[in-house]
Design an enzyme around this catalytic site. Sequence first.
Site, PDB file in Angstrom:
ATOM      1  N   PRO A  70      61.770  95.437 126.245  1.00 54.22           N
ATOM      2  CA  PRO A  70      60.802  94.843 127.175  1.00 54.22           C
ATOM      3  C   PRO A  70      60.294  95.805 128.245  1.00 54.22           C
ATOM      4  O   PRO A  70      59.130  95.751 128.645  1.00 54.22           O
ATOM      5  CB  PRO A  70      61.593  93.687 127.810  1.00 54.22           C
ATOM      6  CG  PRO A  70      62.575  93.301 126.760  1.00 54.22           C
ATOM      7  CD  PRO A  70      62.965  94.580 126.085  1.00 54.22           C
TER       8      PRO A  70
ATOM      9  N   GLU B 131      55.568 103.452 115.942  1.00 51.74           N
ATOM     10  CA  GLU B 131      56.114 104.799 115.685  1.00 51.74           C
ATOM     11  C   GLU B 131      55.555 105.827 116.664  1.00 51.74           C
ATOM     12  O   GLU B 131      55.460 107.009 116.348  1.00 51.74           O
ATOM     13  CB  GLU B 131      55.842 105.241 114.249  1.00 51.74           C
ATOM     14  CG  GLU B 131      56.531 104.395 113.210  1.00 51.74           C
ATOM     15  CD  GLU B 131      58.034 104.347 113.384  1.00 51.74           C
ATOM     16  OE1 GLU B 131      58.700 105.364 113.156  1.00 51.74           O
ATOM     17  OE2 GLU B 131      58.556 103.276 113.758  1.00 51.74           O
TER      18      GLU B 131
END
Length: 402
Positions: free
Chosen positions: A137, A379
């Site tokens: 988060p 990624e």
Amino acid sequence: MINLEVPKKAGTLINQAYQAAAEVFRPISRKYDRAEHTYPAELDMFAALLDGLNSSGEGGAGAAGVRRSEKSEKPGNRNGSNLNIVLGTIEMCWGDVGLLLSMPRQGLGNAAIGSVATDEQLKKFSGLWAAMAITEPDCGSDSAAITATARLDGDEYVINGEKIFVTAGERADAVVVWATLDKTKGRAAIKSFVVEKGTPGFEVVRVEHKLGIRASDTAVLRFENVRVPKENLLGTPEIDTAKGFAGVMQTFDNTRPLVAAMAIGVARAALEETRKILTDAGVTIDYDKPVHSQHAAAATFLRLEADYESAYLLTMESAWMADNRKPNSLQASMAKAKAGRSVVEITLKCVELAGTFGYTEESLLEKWSRDAKILDIFEGTQQIQQLIVARRILGKTSAELK
């Protein structure tokens, strides 16, 4: 046009991947875009095929790992499993990138295991479908800011933390979790652990609704005092501050070319569909005439195609370097940055060139434009890739260039 000749021995693999994409992925692509969170049962038949291709060393269209050996098998250059995996991935994502990400035992976590696991770990985790859990988060592209912890307690590690945007996080059998052994020691203390589903304290909190790749599940995971055997730590448990983050970051050197290949497959699909639409509309694309003397739509198409070619070649280079045991961190980030940005621009421009047909559900162009955005984000975002490339070229450390 610049073209890279595809190795002859990869021909069978490419043909198989293309047939799967054309005969299975494309026909159900819209179905599972609409039926978000529904597992594509049609994919089960391909799992065994890809398992066989990967275990045989031929490489499949999934997320196998990059195994680097110091021993030279024979002199000269090699076109091996990494190049095969990239070529197969391109073909499959020409069909549907979300469906590829839904393939059993082809998760990004499998790439991590295949890349850095010991021979014993490879045997232990053989057959697992592994997702990869990195983002938190309060920790997005800066993987070094990970706060999830792993504390050694006897023969087990105790893991605590929360992970978000985990691809295949609900469906996978296991998750490769990035966590820190010691927050005071910075990047060097971050390690990856294999955590299997059903382990007490491991919870799937929710599955996200998304803009694109809706066939693939994306989950939020929580780990509360999750105990895993110490043998589930991938790589070495030693904290080497001199080596820093390099060990765990090697995973990205392996998965970024795969994501670039996904982007190339989607871009090619959009370009092929757009070419058909333009041709049917009477627009001629002429490679022998100067761009400025052609129809505006043809000129735009040629520019997009050139962009595609450059991303393709960068991706091939990064995979070839891995096959030949050459450090490819710079090239992997360049390929990911270029392909991620190009696929977004290409798909959106193709929607524009196709006019109303590009914006309706009569074609897959609008879907591809939605699927494309994540390929520029996960990624490592576009900005992070550019930062890595700049550091490598300028010879700067992460502390010197932020």
